[in-house]
Design an enzyme around this catalytic site. Structure first.
Site, PDB file in Angstrom:
ATOM      1  CD  GLU A  85      -3.072  -0.717   0.064  1.00 36.66           C
ATOM      2  OE1 GLU A  85      -3.104   0.423  -0.422  1.00 36.66           O
ATOM      3  OE2 GLU A  85      -3.821  -1.635  -0.311  1.00 36.66           O
ATOM      4  CD  GLU A 116       4.857 -21.739  11.388  1.00 36.93           C
ATOM      5  OE1 GLU A 116       4.929 -21.976  12.595  1.00 36.93           O
ATOM      6  OE2 GLU A 116       3.876 -21.177  10.849  1.00 36.93           O
TER       7      GLU A 116
END
Length: 300
Positions: A85, A116
């Site tokens: 953004e 992960e």
């Protein structure tokens, strides 16, 4: 190796939702909503630590550094969302704020098994970005123990980059692995262990503050107007015009005329109108003051 998650706040059971499967839909949603209201207060409690991180990121931007988010699953996706953004909102280059997720692009849409748990993967991801001591690495994980994130923070420390951790457990390895630890403790989730809920919301609020705060401190906001917004679609073209109108008090036609004269650069158009300078003079003045409109206006 067996991992004991029972001691983690984010994995404990919430007594407020213990019978949630027996409630009506409205009552169920009321429980969720009441729990969500705790999130903003948890973030408020760690504002001083968020401020430290904002100042560190602002310093990095001013010295050629970047902001790099690292996370797995929901945490990684939130970092990517926040990073993506920044270019349309603040006119920043895509490489200024970067989001890394364990497992790479595939993991954005679906889980990548065991990614992960791989510390070395994080180091390789940071090496691929040519991490430097000027950068800030922000590790995000609700549990505060994700190996991928810990591996990234360890490598960043080795390189000399500034390190920040965001977790939702008060005592966790990530708090010790970073120079700045941001730990909004939101309590147990409504659905036990579903850290995409309150913990994810808290993380999103913190990430909003990190980038918004650093962009404000970097001169990309004038008043409360996003004066570096780029005209990449019809909505943003209109927003540019509205921003110039709001910042200067002129009519839309005059604002549009100024924008056209400076290749639709809001800051330049605003400075032109408020100072009487032409486009080239306004651009030069802004460059002299590192893009800060107020400083340029005060330089008589």
């Amino acid at each position: 190796m067996k991992i004991d998650l029972s001691r983690l706040v984010t994995e404990s059971r919430n007594p407020a939702s213990a019978e949630i499967d027996t409630l009506s839909t409205v009552e169920m949603l009321r429980v969720i909503n009441q729990e969500d209201q705790k999130v903003a207060l948890a973030v408020e409690a760690v504002l001083p630590h968020i401020a430290q991180a904002v100042d560190a990121i602002t310093h990095a931007f001013a010295h050629g550094g970047r902001l790099i988010y690292m996370g797995a699953g929901t945490s990684g996706r939130l970092g990517i969302l926040d990073a993506s953004e920044c270019p349309p909102t603040y006119g920043t280059p895509a490489e200024l704020v970067v989001g890394l997720i364990a497992g790479g692009h595939t993991a954005i849409l679906k889980a990548v098994e065991n990614a992960e748990d791989n510390r070395e993967l994080a180091q390789n991801d940071l090496k691929s970005l040519n991490l430097t001591a000027n950068d800030v690495v922000v590790g995000i994980a609700a549990s505060g123990r994700t190996p991928y994130v810990l591996g990234g923070l360890e490598y960043a420390t080795l390189i000399g980059a500034t390190t920040v951790s965001i977790a939702c457990n008060p005592v966790c390895p990530m708090a010790d692995a970073a120079q700045i630890a941001i730990l909004p403790v939101v309590g147990p989730e409504v659905v036990t262990g579903s850290s995409r809920m309150k913990a994810g919301t808290a993380q999103k609020l913190v990430l909003n503050m990190l980038t918004s705060g650093a962009m404000i401190r970097s001169g990309k906001v004038f008043g409360n107007l996003m004066v570096d917004v780029e005209a990449t679609n019809a909505k943003l073209i209109q927003r540019q015009t509205n921003i110039v109108v709001e910042a200067t008090g002129v009519c839309a036609e005059e604002a549009e005329e100024a924008l056209k004269a400076c290749d639709r650069h809001c800051k330049t158009a605003i400075l032109m109108i408020l100072s009487g300078l032409d486009a080239e003079q306004a651009k030069t003045k802004l460059q002299q003051h590192n893009g800060f409109i107020r400083a340029a206006l005060n330089d008589k």
